[in-house]
Design a protein around this motif. Structure first.
Motif, PDB file in Angstrom:
ATOM      1  N   ILE B  46       0.840  -1.205   0.000  1.00  0.00           N
ATOM      2  CA  ILE B  46       0.000   0.000   0.000  1.00  0.00           C
ATOM      3  C   ILE B  46       0.873   1.253   0.000  1.00  0.00           C
ATOM      4  O   ILE B  46       0.639   2.211  -0.744  1.00  0.00           O
ATOM      5  CB  ILE B  46      -0.958  -0.024   1.223  1.00  0.00           C
ATOM      6  N   GLU B  47       1.927   1.230   0.830  1.00  0.00           N
ATOM      7  CA  GLU B  47       2.822   2.381   0.961  1.00  0.00           C
ATOM      8  C   GLU B  47       3.473   2.739  -0.378  1.00  0.00           C
ATOM      9  O   GLU B  47       3.466   3.897  -0.817  1.00  0.00           O
ATOM     10  CB  GLU B  47       3.914   2.008   1.981  1.00  0.00           C
ATOM     11  N   VAL B  48       4.029   1.710  -1.034  1.00  0.00           N
ATOM     12  CA  VAL B  48       4.770   1.936  -2.279  1.00  0.00           C
ATOM     13  C   VAL B  48       3.822   2.448  -3.374  1.00  0.00           C
ATOM     14  O   VAL B  48       4.178   3.358  -4.138  1.00  0.00           O
ATOM     15  CB  VAL B  48       5.448   0.616  -2.732  1.00  0.00           C
ATOM     16  N   LEU B  49       2.614   1.886  -3.422  1.00  0.00           N
ATOM     17  CA  LEU B  49       1.733   2.284  -4.527  1.00  0.00           C
ATOM     18  C   LEU B  49       1.006   3.601  -4.262  1.00  0.00           C
ATOM     19  O   LEU B  49       0.889   4.427  -5.163  1.00  0.00           O
ATOM     20  CB  LEU B  49       0.755   1.158  -4.842  1.00  0.00           C
ATOM     21  N   LEU B  50       0.543   3.818  -3.019  1.00  0.00           N
ATOM     22  CA  LEU B  50      -0.182   5.076  -2.770  1.00  0.00           C
ATOM     23  C   LEU B  50       0.757   6.274  -2.786  1.00  0.00           C
ATOM     24  O   LEU B  50       0.455   7.299  -3.389  1.00  0.00           O
ATOM     25  CB  LEU B  50      -0.920   5.021  -1.433  1.00  0.00           C
ATOM     26  N   GLY B  91      11.583   8.197   3.367  1.00  0.00           N
ATOM     27  CA  GLY B  91      10.467   7.852   4.258  1.00  0.00           C
ATOM     28  C   GLY B  91       9.752   6.590   3.798  1.00  0.00           C
ATOM     29  O   GLY B  91       9.469   5.696   4.596  1.00  0.00           O
ATOM     30  N   ILE B  92       9.486   6.515   2.492  1.00  0.00           N
ATOM     31  CA  ILE B  92       8.780   5.330   1.974  1.00  0.00           C
ATOM     32  C   ILE B  92       9.633   4.075   2.227  1.00  0.00           C
ATOM     33  O   ILE B  92       9.126   3.052   2.697  1.00  0.00           O
ATOM     34  CB  ILE B  92       8.478   5.489   0.467  1.00  0.00           C
ATOM     35  N   ALA B  93      10.940   4.177   1.948  1.00  0.00           N
ATOM     36  CA  ALA B  93      11.821   3.013   2.152  1.00  0.00           C
ATOM     37  C   ALA B  93      11.798   2.585   3.614  1.00  0.00           C
ATOM     38  O   ALA B  93      11.726   1.386   3.931  1.00  0.00           O
ATOM     39  CB  ALA B  93      13.239   3.355   1.705  1.00  0.00           C
ATOM     40  N   CYS B  94      11.849   3.572   4.545  1.00  0.00           N
ATOM     41  CA  CYS B  94      11.843   3.234   5.982  1.00  0.00           C
ATOM     42  C   CYS B  94      10.535   2.564   6.371  1.00  0.00           C
ATOM     43  O   CYS B  94      10.529   1.574   7.124  1.00  0.00           O
ATOM     44  CB  CYS B  94      12.030   4.495   6.835  1.00  0.00           C
ATOM     45  N   VAL B  95       9.398   3.098   5.880  1.00  0.00           N
ATOM     46  CA  VAL B  95       8.103   2.503   6.244  1.00  0.00           C
ATOM     47  C   VAL B  95       8.005   1.090   5.675  1.00  0.00           C
ATOM     48  O   VAL B  95       7.539   0.158   6.352  1.00  0.00           O
ATOM     49  CB  VAL B  95       6.917   3.376   5.750  1.00  0.00           C
ATOM     50  N   VAL B  96       8.471   0.915   4.436  1.00  0.00           N
ATOM     51  CA  VAL B  96       8.388  -0.399   3.801  1.00  0.00           C
ATOM     52  C   VAL B  96       9.200  -1.422   4.610  1.00  0.00           C
ATOM     53  O   VAL B  96       8.690  -2.476   4.997  1.00  0.00           O
ATOM     54  CB  VAL B  96       8.895  -0.327   2.337  1.00  0.00           C
ATOM     55  N   ILE B  97      10.461  -1.084   4.900  1.00  0.00           N
ATOM     56  CA  ILE B  97      11.313  -2.052   5.604  1.00  0.00           C
ATOM     57  C   ILE B  97      10.803  -2.250   7.037  1.00  0.00           C
ATOM     58  O   ILE B  97      10.642  -3.375   7.512  1.00  0.00           O
ATOM     59  CB  ILE B  97      12.785  -1.584   5.609  1.00  0.00           C
ATOM     60  N   GLY B  98      10.507  -1.129   7.717  1.00  0.00           N
ATOM     61  CA  GLY B  98      10.070  -1.200   9.118  1.00  0.00           C
ATOM     62  C   GLY B  98       8.798  -2.016   9.263  1.00  0.00           C
ATOM     63  O   GLY B  98       8.713  -2.907  10.119  1.00  0.00           O
ATOM     64  N   SER B  99       7.791  -1.721   8.417  1.00  0.00           N
ATOM     65  CA  SER B  99       6.523  -2.437   8.593  1.00  0.00           C
ATOM     66  C   SER B  99       6.661  -3.893   8.155  1.00  0.00           C
ATOM     67  O   SER B  99       5.952  -4.760   8.663  1.00  0.00           O
ATOM     68  CB  SER B  99       5.370  -1.735   7.864  1.00  0.00           C
ATOM     69  N   HIS B 106       6.798  -0.342  14.181  1.00  0.00           N
ATOM     70  CA  HIS B 106       8.252  -0.522  14.276  1.00  0.00           C
ATOM     71  C   HIS B 106       8.924   0.861  14.222  1.00  0.00           C
ATOM     72  O   HIS B 106       8.498   1.735  13.461  1.00  0.00           O
ATOM     73  CB  HIS B 106       8.721  -1.394  13.106  1.00  0.00           C
ATOM     74  N   PRO B 107       9.980   1.088  15.052  1.00  0.00           N
ATOM     75  CA  PRO B 107      10.615   2.412  15.081  1.00  0.00           C
ATOM     76  C   PRO B 107      11.022   2.933  13.704  1.00  0.00           C
ATOM     77  O   PRO B 107      10.896   4.130  13.423  1.00  0.00           O
ATOM     78  CB  PRO B 107      11.848   2.188  15.961  1.00  0.00           C
ATOM     79  N   LEU B 108      11.484   2.026  12.831  1.00  0.00           N
ATOM     80  CA  LEU B 108      11.893   2.476  11.494  1.00  0.00           C
ATOM     81  C   LEU B 108      10.677   2.975  10.698  1.00  0.00           C
ATOM     82  O   LEU B 108      10.753   3.984   9.979  1.00  0.00           O
ATOM     83  CB  LEU B 108      12.568   1.314  10.752  1.00  0.00           C
ATOM     84  N   ALA B 109       9.550   2.282  10.868  1.00  0.00           N
ATOM     85  CA  ALA B 109       8.330   2.705  10.170  1.00  0.00           C
ATOM     86  C   ALA B 109       7.882   4.070  10.710  1.00  0.00           C
ATOM     87  O   ALA B 109       7.478   4.955   9.938  1.00  0.00           O
ATOM     88  CB  ALA B 109       7.230   1.668  10.352  1.00  0.00           C
ATOM     89  N   LEU B 110       7.998   4.250  12.031  1.00  0.00           N
ATOM     90  CA  LEU B 110       7.593   5.537  12.615  1.00  0.00           C
ATOM     91  C   LEU B 110       8.493   6.662  12.112  1.00  0.00           C
ATOM     92  O   LEU B 110       8.018   7.746  11.745  1.00  0.00           O
ATOM     93  CB  LEU B 110       7.628   5.461  14.145  1.00  0.00           C
ATOM     94  N   ALA B 111       9.802   6.377  12.067  1.00  0.00           N
ATOM     95  CA  ALA B 111      10.735   7.388  11.540  1.00  0.00           C
ATOM     96  C   ALA B 111      10.372   7.703  10.089  1.00  0.00           C
ATOM     97  O   ALA B 111      10.404   8.872   9.671  1.00  0.00           O
ATOM     98  CB  ALA B 111      12.171   6.863  11.625  1.00  0.00           C
ATOM     99  N   GLY B 112      10.002   6.669   9.335  1.00  0.00           N
ATOM    100  CA  GLY B 112       9.608   6.873   7.941  1.00  0.00           C
ATOM    101  C   GLY B 112       8.427   7.828   7.817  1.00  0.00           C
ATOM    102  O   GLY B 112       8.413   8.699   6.952  1.00  0.00           O
TER     103      GLY B 112
END
Ligand code: HEM
Lengths: 139, 136
Positions: B46-50, B91-99, B106-112
């Motif tokens: 969802i993150e990558v496409l939206l 940000g997108i990369a962090c959310v993708v990896i973190g989630s 996940h902290p990485l997703a939050l930072a994203g």
């Protein structure tokens, strides 16, 4: 506007109308006491909006308006672009038909339709990248 | 098309290719249960496409076609937009990896999400004055 752009945009509009129609029935299911199988359309419903409508609208407009490659070959390979149009729509329609059925009847031998849908949409998506890439340039 | 638009539209196209691949993987996994953990891909998909595909394409094209200024710099404060572009994709990369590795909190997703917020703020500040009549 080239014919292919018109096809993408009009197909997009049809999906938009279909998506709003279907979403009414999905949302009205509980209050109107409609059958439970309607909720099986939930995931594909989202994709009628995001793939069927907005992504096709974008591709149609991009094919029309992005910078031309050269004077002799302004938009790239038209046949390839038509194949992408066909793959995307066949893929999405297959999903519309098969995903709710697979959700409702997990034992029905319909997995092949979902796999075919996934392959068609994946090829279409990668095809769009290849098709539009040379059109993304300074002018 | 200005240089930054070419970067944003290309990044959007790559996101389309990647996001569709995640979607196709999940759809196949619904058909044949070869990957029981496939739903971990849902948030990245969802993150990558939206945001990677739809949002980034819209901003990249807006930067190109919205009315320009008569006096240079004709596209506006382009450095803001470049910073927004880098922050958005980081940000997108962090959310993708973190989630993917640890779920949505996940902290990485939050930072994203913080990077994405900063990105959309900068991009909005950049685009705001370009929303004007032509020759205005
Ligand atoms: C612009 C493109 C797309 C966007 C923005 C998008 C967005 C979404 C969203 C928001 C969901 C959650 C839906 C829900 O929970 O009801 C979702 C789920 C999903 N998407 Fe996509 N999607 C896109 C394209 C695709 C494509 C091309 C495929 C397949 C080839 C795909 C396969 C899936 C699958 C399998 C799910 C999980 C469905 C489930 O809950 O079982 N998506 N997507």
């Amino acid at each position: 506007m080239p014919r292919l752009s018109r096809m993408f945009i009009k197909a997009g509009m049809l999906y938009l109308v279909a998506a709003f129609t279907l979403s009414f029935w999905v949302v009205a299911r509980a209050p109107l006491g409609l059958p439970g199988w309607l909720s099986a359309f939930q995931p594909v419903l989202a994709h009628l909006f995001v793939v069927g409508w907005i992504t096709q609208l974008i591709i149609g407009i991009a094919w029309w308006m992005f910078p031309k490659i050269t004077k002799d070959n302004p938009r790239g390979d038209v046949r390839f672009a038509w194949i992408i149009f066909a793959l995307l729509n066949i893929g999405l329609l297959l999903r519309l038909a098969a995903e709710p059925l697979v959700t409702l009847y997990p034992d029905a031998p319909l997995g092949w339709a979902l796999i075919a849908s996934a392959i068609c949409q994946l090829l279409a998506g990668w095809g769009v990248v290849i098709l539009l890439w040379p059109r993304v340039k300074e002018r | 098309m200005p240089v930054l638009s070419t970067w944003m539209v290309r990044a959007a196209l790559l996101s389309l290719g990647f996001g569709f691949a995640l979607g196709a993987w999940m759809l196949t996994a619904k058909a044949i249960p070869f990957d029981p953990t496939y739903r971990r891909l849902l948030a990245p998909h969802i993150e990558v496409l939206l945001f990677g595909w739809l949002l980034q394409l819209a901003v990249g094209v807006a930067l190109w076609i919205l009315p320009r200024f008569e006096k240079p710099p004709k596209y506006g404060r382009i450095r803001l937009a470049w910073t927004g572009f880098f922050l958005l994709n980081t940000g997108i990369a962090c959310v993708v990896i973190g989630s993917y590795v640890g779920g949505p909190s996940h902290p990485l997703a939050l930072a994203g999400h913080v990077f994405e917020l900063a990105a959309v703020l900068l991009l909005a500040i950049f685009l705001w004055p370009r929303v004007k009549p032509f020759m205005g």
